[in-house]
Design an enzyme around this catalytic site. Sequence first.
Site, mmCIF file in Angstrom:
data_model
loop_
_atom_site.group_PDB
_atom_site.id
_atom_site.type_symbol
_atom_site.label_atom_id
_atom_site.label_comp_id
_atom_site.label_asym_id
_atom_site.label_seq_id
_atom_site.Cartn_x
_atom_site.Cartn_y
_atom_site.Cartn_z
ATOM 1 N N HIS A 38 -8.116 23.272 63.147
ATOM 2 C CA HIS A 38 -7.089 23.599 64.139
ATOM 3 C C HIS A 38 -6.007 22.518 64.282
ATOM 4 C CE1 HIS A 38 -5.334 25.716 67.408
ATOM 5 N NE2 HIS A 38 -5.648 24.833 68.331
ATOM 6 N N ASP A 44 -10.205 27.184 69.264
ATOM 7 C CA ASP A 44 -9.097 27.642 68.422
ATOM 8 C C ASP A 44 -9.344 27.197 66.982
ATOM 9 O OD1 ASP A 44 -8.115 28.323 70.860
ATOM 10 O OD2 ASP A 44 -6.253 27.157 70.718
ATOM 11 N N ASP A 54 -3.803 24.138 77.025
ATOM 12 C CA ASP A 54 -4.252 25.449 77.534
ATOM 13 C C ASP A 54 -5.774 25.543 77.613
ATOM 14 O OD1 ASP A 54 -3.987 25.457 74.634
ATOM 15 O OD2 ASP A 54 -4.345 27.619 74.645
#
Length: 308
Positions: free
Chosen positions: A140, A211, A67
Amino acid sequence: MRLIFLGTGAGVPSKERNVSSIALEMQQENGSVWLFDCGEATQHQILRTNIRPRKIDKIFITHLHGDHIYGLPGFLSSRSFQNGESALTIYGPKGIREFVETSLQISGTRLAYPLNFVEVSDGITYEDEQFVVSCAKLDHGIISYGYRIVEKDLPGQLQPNKLKDIGVHPGPIYKQIKEMDQVQLENGEILYRKDFIGPEKPGRIVTILGDTRYVPTLDEFVRDSDVLVHESTFEQSQEELAYNYFHSTTKQAALLAKDGQVKKLILTHISSRYQDDSNDHLRQEAQETFENTSIAHDFFEIEIQAKN
Ligand SMILES: [Zn+2]
Ligand SMILES: [Zn+2]
């Protein structure tokens, strides 16, 4: 200097939010646009803004989850068709080069411009006369980075009124006073630069994190940012879920903003479980800890004003 959010959703696109990408538009500063992450369909989002793809000369990738990178091959290829001839550099974790080169090679894509790669690690990753960009590792599951973009302090301006007051009128002499520590006038008088130049203008700081779980020790990395962009995949009550999926909550992002004494916090990477009508709720949760918080939405823009 302006941030334009092109995609603000987490993991998968929804009708309201595309996957991650943020543009830092610096038309006035250096005439270019830097992209941070390039999720699928980022090029479609760009079509709905006034950003010209050929102006994008750097792309900083936070991590290699789909993403955040699946939009790269399409964007890079279209940039070629849209008269992009100037070089482009992609910064990102190890593996970014292989991903892009493999995609381009297998699809038989030839770019009309030079494409460079810098595989980043902790510390300074880019520097020029105006900006320094440094990286810090996040938490992450796979390697993920934050980018801190620091504009160098701008030199003070010449103060013509002070010169006029002592009878020195505009002309080539002004340029000399600006550029040299001291200048001798025709009458023999010596002028010192420091007496006629205003104070330096502090540069701006923008920090964009990829993230991550909540990492309290990142407070130094984000310190004094004019804008901190932090993921906020989940609401406050889902702290355990956030931890298990290597993400953060509204409250956690706000805590880091507070500890780092940033000026403004923008939350992005919002889970698709939250529709637009949840925005107030998410923002209020963060605002209990850090007042100056906004929730980004696709095409949300913010001007980062020069300081005085
Ligand atoms: Zn993500
Ligand atoms: Zn991720």
